[in-house]
Design a protein around this motif. Structure first.
Motif: not given
Length: 310
Positions: A21-22, A288, A18, A211-212, A291, A214
């Motif tokens: 990614r951010e 989504s 995470m 990472y994915r 996820s 979201n």
């Protein structure tokens, strides 16, 4: 403390994904590269090493057959449930079955019990993968008005390194070649190479998953329906598989086998689902949903770990 040894690495690697990614520490292309590395090299080599040394018996063919039926049959059970609740989205039943073993299941199982005990889980995944390529994708593409040819089915199966690695390992084990290799001077060398290459598999997979993850702009109301209905269906499937395996007895009723079933059934739907969904809005919704369900699977894994390691 043993529970923390299992759960903390999972949480930490997800957080690293995470943060990556951010903070834009890793690009989307970099994450794709990590995934390619795992799915084409580290995971297949890990499974090949496990299987060529394993003792495979004839009756273990029941494992892949069972998961083939659970995966393919799950589509029709999902359609029935959708009909009962008046859910008209034709893609919805495909969130009710199928399991992301490749990019999550193997990592979680390895962390919990070790890759050396993954034989039953991987045998189940053979049936699952075959169901995905022969039934699941064909029906999923059919919703969008396209048909899957026999050539595409064969290509899909033959281009899956994980499946090919497992099958190669099984052949070497059954023919006795694996045992001969293991007892020869080549055995320790091959083992050392395979273990070294396979070592980062779980860590890299969890970074990719993190990472994915979201959750911005998530349609929580409809996604909650996906989560609840999938949990209900997987509960039904678990009860049926447990009853079947308990009836068979022997290796099928052993705790390791039942844990393998649970790990498989708590997994999220296949990450490939959005690739076959028509319409950008629906693609985003199902991405989504998967996820969010992945987070549910992680929580389920933590609960399972607490029970297994208590």
């Amino acid at each position: 403390m043993k529970l923390l040894q299992v759960i903390l690495p999972v949480i930490i690697m997800l957080i690293i994904g995470m943060i990556s990614r951010e903070k834009k520490l890793i690009s989307e292309e970099g994450i794709e590269g990590f995934q390619t590395l795992v799915m084409n090299f580290t995971l297949p080599i890990s499974l090949f090493y496990t299987f060529y040394r394993a003792s495979i018996k004839v009756d273990t063919v029941i494992f892949p057959i069972t998961l083939f039926v659970v995966t393919a049959g799950g589509i029709f059970v999902g359609k029935l449930i959708c009909k009962l609740i008046k859910e008209n989205d034709a893609y919805f039943p495909f969130t009710m079955t199928g399991y992301e073993a490749g990019m999550l299941g193997y990592a979680l199982f390895g962390i919990l019990l070790g890759s050396d005990k993954i034989t039953e889980f991987a045998l189940m995944d053979i049936g699952h993968v075959l169901a995905i390529f022969t039934v699941y994708i064909a029906m999923l593409k059919g919703v969008g008005g396209t048909r899957q040819t026999a050539k595409e089915v064969i290509k899909g199966i033959l281009s899956t390194p994980v499946l090919l690695a497992v099958l190669t390992g099984v052949v070497l084990s059954v023919t006795g070649i694996g045992g001969w290799i293991e007892s020869s001077s080549v055995g320790p060398v091959l083992g050392g190479v395979c273990e070294f290459i396979a070592a980062p598999t779980s860590a890299v997979i969890l970074v990719v998953i993190g990472y994915r993850m979201n959750f911005i702009g998530v349609a929580w109301k409809k996604i909650s329906k996906v989560i609840v209905l999938r949990l209900v269906q997987q509960g039904i499937m678990a009860a049926l598989v447990f009853a079947f395996f308990k009836t068979l007895g022997g290796i099928f009723a052993e705790p390791l086998t039942l844990i393998s079933v649970i790990v498989m059934l708590i997994l999220p739907p296949p990450f490939i689902v959005p690739l076959y969904v028509e319409g950008e809005e629906k693609k985003e919704f199902y991405s989504s949903a998967i996820s969010v369900y992945t987070m549910v699977s992680i929580v389920g894994f933590m609960i399972l770990s607490a029970v297994v390691l208590r």
